[in-house]
Design an enzyme around this catalytic site. Structure first.
Site, PDB file in Angstrom:
ATOM      1  N   ASP A 107      52.139  -9.397 -42.416  1.00 40.91           N
ATOM      2  CA  ASP A 107      50.951  -8.644 -41.999  1.00 40.91           C
ATOM      3  C   ASP A 107      51.461  -7.334 -41.421  1.00 40.91           C
ATOM      4  O   ASP A 107      52.005  -7.312 -40.317  1.00 40.91           O
ATOM      5  CB  ASP A 107      50.172  -9.465 -40.954  1.00 40.91           C
ATOM      6  CG  ASP A 107      49.040  -8.660 -40.320  1.00 40.91           C
ATOM      7  OD1 ASP A 107      48.792  -7.517 -40.755  1.00 40.91           O
ATOM      8  OD2 ASP A 107      48.396  -9.186 -39.387  1.00 40.91           O
ATOM      9  N   LYS A 121      49.973   3.381 -40.055  1.00 39.91           N
ATOM     10  CA  LYS A 121      49.167   2.827 -41.148  1.00 39.91           C
ATOM     11  C   LYS A 121      47.969   3.722 -41.466  1.00 39.91           C
ATOM     12  O   LYS A 121      47.499   3.769 -42.593  1.00 39.91           O
ATOM     13  CB  LYS A 121      48.693   1.434 -40.741  1.00 39.91           C
ATOM     14  CG  LYS A 121      48.059   0.625 -41.851  1.00 39.91           C
ATOM     15  CD  LYS A 121      47.793  -0.783 -41.350  1.00 39.91           C
ATOM     16  CE  LYS A 121      47.117  -1.653 -42.360  1.00 39.91           C
ATOM     17  NZ  LYS A 121      46.909  -3.009 -41.835  1.00 39.91           N
ATOM     18  N   GLU A 139      43.557  -8.329 -46.345  1.00 41.13           N
ATOM     19  CA  GLU A 139      43.664  -9.033 -45.065  1.00 41.13           C
ATOM     20  C   GLU A 139      42.569 -10.075 -44.836  1.00 41.13           C
ATOM     21  O   GLU A 139      42.885 -11.214 -44.482  1.00 41.13           O
ATOM     22  CB  GLU A 139      43.717  -8.010 -43.920  1.00 41.13           C
ATOM     23  CG  GLU A 139      45.079  -7.315 -43.886  1.00 41.13           C
ATOM     24  CD  GLU A 139      45.071  -5.964 -43.198  1.00 41.13           C
ATOM     25  OE1 GLU A 139      44.045  -5.621 -42.564  1.00 41.13           O
ATOM     26  OE2 GLU A 139      46.076  -5.241 -43.296  1.00 41.13           O
ATOM     27  N   ASP A 152      36.755  -8.460 -39.990  1.00 45.23           N
ATOM     28  CA  ASP A 152      38.128  -8.147 -39.585  1.00 45.23           C
ATOM     29  C   ASP A 152      38.184  -6.752 -38.970  1.00 45.23           C
ATOM     30  O   ASP A 152      38.205  -5.745 -39.677  1.00 45.23           O
ATOM     31  CB  ASP A 152      39.034  -8.250 -40.826  1.00 45.23           C
ATOM     32  CG  ASP A 152      40.504  -7.955 -40.509  1.00 45.23           C
ATOM     33  OD1 ASP A 152      40.820  -7.621 -39.353  1.00 45.23           O
ATOM     34  OD2 ASP A 152      41.325  -8.069 -41.433  1.00 45.23           O
TER      35      ASP A 152
END
Lengths: 213, 616
Positions: free
Chosen positions: B20, B82, B181, B203
């Protein structure tokens, strides 16, 4: 369409299915959606059965299952699962399914952006355009009328969907290609009308969302 | 023939790990016999802060140690990278204001961060995080790790996915699959529940928001619809609190510190601490000390919720759109699963509860569930798990530019992947030898509003009169959500060459150069580390033998035994500087064997001496 060929791996002749019956390696996929699903070219399909079949084929063909296999099989798996997914998307939707069958039978399908008004709808389309124009000018009093017309079109579509369903059964019951083509001609006419109305509804929705935004 | 075929796939199988790669924290997990498990670092925590700092000697500090450098060396320490993956500088101009690092010139297609005298792209920085995780797993599992599944936000576009894959490659990992994810989370959830039904995964992480709706049926995890925002997450809450604090501090201290990287990072960390506390207690102290000045506030949860309400509300639109696309009403969703650290915030939970009219499922550890799911997916790929399969979708429609700057959609969003479309192109001028195809991603109808994915150049066409060429182009989105394009000349049946010019991101050549460079610099290479460790062990035994030779016990050995020890010692010396760690270890073992009696005798001598001592 003949899809028979020799197995790329072991050379076994006349491999017609997904896997070689001898060495079990994955073969080049069949591009025809019906054949892919192992179905006859019928228009009435049971959605539960189709889903079950889709899941089963996914388990066999998905690239996740081929991570540790040869490059050739990886390639075929990618091709096969993309055809499978495309096929399922088309076959589970009655409209796209019938368009696919028409296409395969060599019928021209109307341009989705065709602006030519079917004669029986002339009056309604005229009224609708008036209302939309008024809305564009800022007249919100036409809103209830637009809503009513939108509902009217949706009802017409629902009616056509019922009509299509019975035509599907008629089509599947015909004894030969020629008889089936006759039914398909009728189906095409319904589809073209339906598409026209669909575009009208979309137009109304677009105007309404543009106004809300 | 088939009777002699042996399936080598299960022999010598390499382990695949699940990663992850998060905005705030990253984790690595693997599949054990009992189920997926996260791997802790040396500090005992499974969470590796996604922070990378460039040291003066060109090496990197990663993780918790780099967090301290955020304050000491803000211009060389990168966090939340990210958010910059697969982006151009124009995409992120707004948030760059709050980032303390500098952007180098020429960042239109790929952002280049200026850290000291080096320029690094987001994939290279992410690769440092991946390398650290890889190292962790190798230490823990005692084997080299080269293959991984990495998770990405479901709403990541092609360029963002490609950038993540590039990061893996630079870190020396073969990325076998990119998994979304929320989908990964559903795998971990499904392992737990074993119940069929419709599940929504909400999420909200550090930098991205995803909503995915799935049907779980007989081991198939079929994504029905997904939506999200790749620029929405806990960072936005932090930034909101940070800018309010900065303004307030400017008034109180009479000094604007917003351009002082060190001060901004001090305040940022204080704000984050207060935010995290407010998830569990109704009030939290916001305490900032900086160069003798202090700023103290008591933050109430209700005020905090007021300040961030609009950020939380931004998640609701994508949720509604996903339900519409899936053709479902809230009542038809059996359970909502919460994933990501930001779902600990009570306001987020209550907003989700109101929208879906059901209490969300919060039993899973929101920080670990994605990594655990990635490990399950890794086990699916390796064949260790056979009863489960993910069927994911593409989050964004794919289209090409047509006449008048209009986008013609070829593959619609929420199509199950792999998905494909074919289109036939022709030429418009006599003798034309190439055709340029502009591919866009997104829902907008006009090219100028859409996001460019790439330009594909069909080159070296046979010169024929206008309109005669027939080139069939096949657009295929693979199981990673990445576009592949192939073309065929229908007249000759031959493959047609296609040159790809990505609109954002690195070219293949650039990535290759980075891979090479990273190999040159990788002292961290597994092989090298093994050799290093073997030598350390040899050093230990050298000094032990040295000591033993001056011990009385040495003379208890006969000359043959002494010669054997000397020979073994010599043999270890001979391979000590070689690069074969197995050979070094082999010689260590031999030396160990020849000195066994010596060690026993030493022990006896010591015991005797000790016994003598007690007698006196």
């Amino acid at each position: 369409m003949s899809t028979e060929h020799n197995c790329w791996q072991c050379g076994t002749p006349d491999v017609a299915s997904l896997f070689c019956r001898y060495c079990n390696s994955l073969q080049a996929p069949i591009p025809n959606y019906y054949e892919f699903f192992g179905l006859n070219c019928q228009l009435a399909l049971n959605p539960d059965h189709l889903q079950k079949q889709f899941y089963q084929l996914s388990r066999l063909l998905h690239p996740d299952r081929y991570t540790r296999r040869s490059e050739q099989e990886k390639h075929y798996s990618l091709q096969a699962s993309s055809i499978l997914n495309d096929a399922y998307r088309v076959l589970r939707d009655p409209i796209r399914r019938s368009e696919y069958v028409l296409n395969q039978a060599g019928f021209e399908i109307g341009d989705p952006r065709n602006k030519e008004v079917p004669p029986e709808l002339l009056e309604e389309v005229f009224e609708l355009n008036m209302a939309l124009d008024e809305l564009r000018m800022g007249d919100t009093e036409v809103l209830p009328q637009l809503d009513e017309m939108r509902q009217h079109f949706l009802d017409m579509m629902a009616e056509m969907d019922g009509e299509l369903e019975s035509q599907f059964l008629t089509h599947d019951a015909q004894p030969d290609d020629e008889a089936r083509r006759k039914v398909l001609t009728g189906i095409r006419a319904i589809l073209n009308r339906r598409r026209y109305i669909r575009n009208l509804v979309d137009e109304v929705d677009k105007q309404l969302t543009a106004r809300n935004a | 023939m088939s009777t002699f075929q042996i399936d080598f796939s299960s022999v010598n199988k390499k382990r695949i790990v699940g990663i992850d790669l998060g905005t705030t924290n990253s984790l690595i997990a693997f599949m054990d016999l009992t189920g997926p498990e996260v791997i802790p670092g040396a500090d005992g925590s499974a969470l590796l802060p996604s922070i990378v700092s460039l040291n003066d000697d060109g090496t990197f500090t990663t993780g918790a140690a780099a967090r301290r450098l955020l304050i000491d060396r803000p211009d060389r320490t990168v966090y939340s990278v990210k958010r910059l993956m697969g982006r151009g500088v124009d995409d992120v101009r707004n948030e760059l204001r709050l980032f303390p690092f500098h952007i180098a010139a020429g960042s239109e297609q790929v952002i280049r961060l200026q850290l000291g005298d080096r320029q690094l792209t987001p994939p290279e920085i992410s690769a440092q995080v991946l390398r650290e995780l890889k190292h962790r797993a190798e230490e823990f599992l005692g084997e080299e790790i080269t293959q991984a599944v990495i998770t990405v936000p479901a709403y990541f576009n092609d360029a963002q996915r490609q950038a993540t894959k590039d990061a893996g490659r630079i870190a020396g990992l073969e990325v076998l699959r990119l998994v979304n994810e929320p989908t990964a989370a559903s795998l971990a959830y499904g392992l737990d529940k074993r119940k069929d039904g419709v599940v929504a995964v909400y999420d909200l992480g550090g930098g991205t928001f995803d909503i995915s709706i799935l049907r779980l049926k007989e081991g198939i995890f079929e994504v029905l619809a997904t939506n999200g925002d790749t620029h929405l997450g806990g960072d936005d809450i932090d930034n909101r609190m940070l800018s309010i604090a900065l303004e307030d501090i400017a008034t109180e201290w009479g000094e604007d510190v917003s351009t002082n990287g060190e001060a901004v990072q001090t305040i940022r960390q204080a704000v984050i601490e207060a935010k995290e506390k407010l998830s569990f207690v109704p009030t939290a102290a916001l305490e900032i000390h900086y160069q003798g000045k202090q700023y103290l506030r008591e933050l109430r949860r209700d005020l905090f919720e007021q300040l961030i309400k609009d950020i939380v509300d931004r998640t609701l639109g994508p949720c509604r759109q996903a339900m519409r696309d899936a053709g479902l009403q809230p009542e038809q969703i059996d359970e909502v699963v919460m994933v990501g650290g930001s779902t600990r915030i009570p306001l987020v939970r209550s907003a989700v509860e109101t929208l879906f009219r059901a209490k969300p499922h919060t039993d899973l550890n929101p920080d670990e569930v994605v990594a655990l799911g990635a490990a399950v997916q890794a086990a699916i790929l390796s064949g260790d798990v056979q009863d489960k399969l993910l069927l994911d979708v593409t989050p964004l429609s794919l289209g090409i530019e047509t006449m008048g700057g209009v986008v013609s959609k070829l593959i619609h969003r929420n199509s199950t992947i792999p998905a494909s479309a074919t289109e036939v192109f022709t030429t418009s001028v006599d003798g034309q030898q190439n055709v340029l195809i502009h591919v866009l991603q997104g829902e907008r109808e006009l090219v100028k509003d859409g996001r460019s994915l790439a330009r594909f150049d069909l080159k070296d066409l046979a010169p024929v009169p206008a309109g005669m060429a027939r080139i069939e182009v096949r657009f295929l989105i693979d199981a990673n959500g990445i576009l592949n394009v192939t073309a065929r000349d229908l007249r000759s049946g031959k493959e047609q060459s296609v040159e790809v010019k990505p609109s954002y991101g690195l070219t293949d050549e650039q990535v290759e150069a980075m891979v090479l460079e990273s190999f040159e610099k990788a002292e961290d290479d597994f092989q090298a580390r093994q050799v290093r460790e073997a030598r350390v062990e040899a050093d230990t035994i050298f000094s032990a033998v040295d000591k033993a030779r001056s011990n009385d016990a040495w003379h208890t050995l006969d000359s043959e035994e002494q010669a054997a020890v000397d020979l073994a010692l010599n043999e270890l010396h001979m391979v000590y500087h070689g690069e074969d760690h197995l050979l070094i270890r082999d010689r260590i073992e031999k030396l160990d064997n020849t000195t066994r009696r010596l060690a026993e005798n030493m022990m006896n001598t010591a015991v005797r001496a000790a016994l003598k001592g007690t007698k006196v």
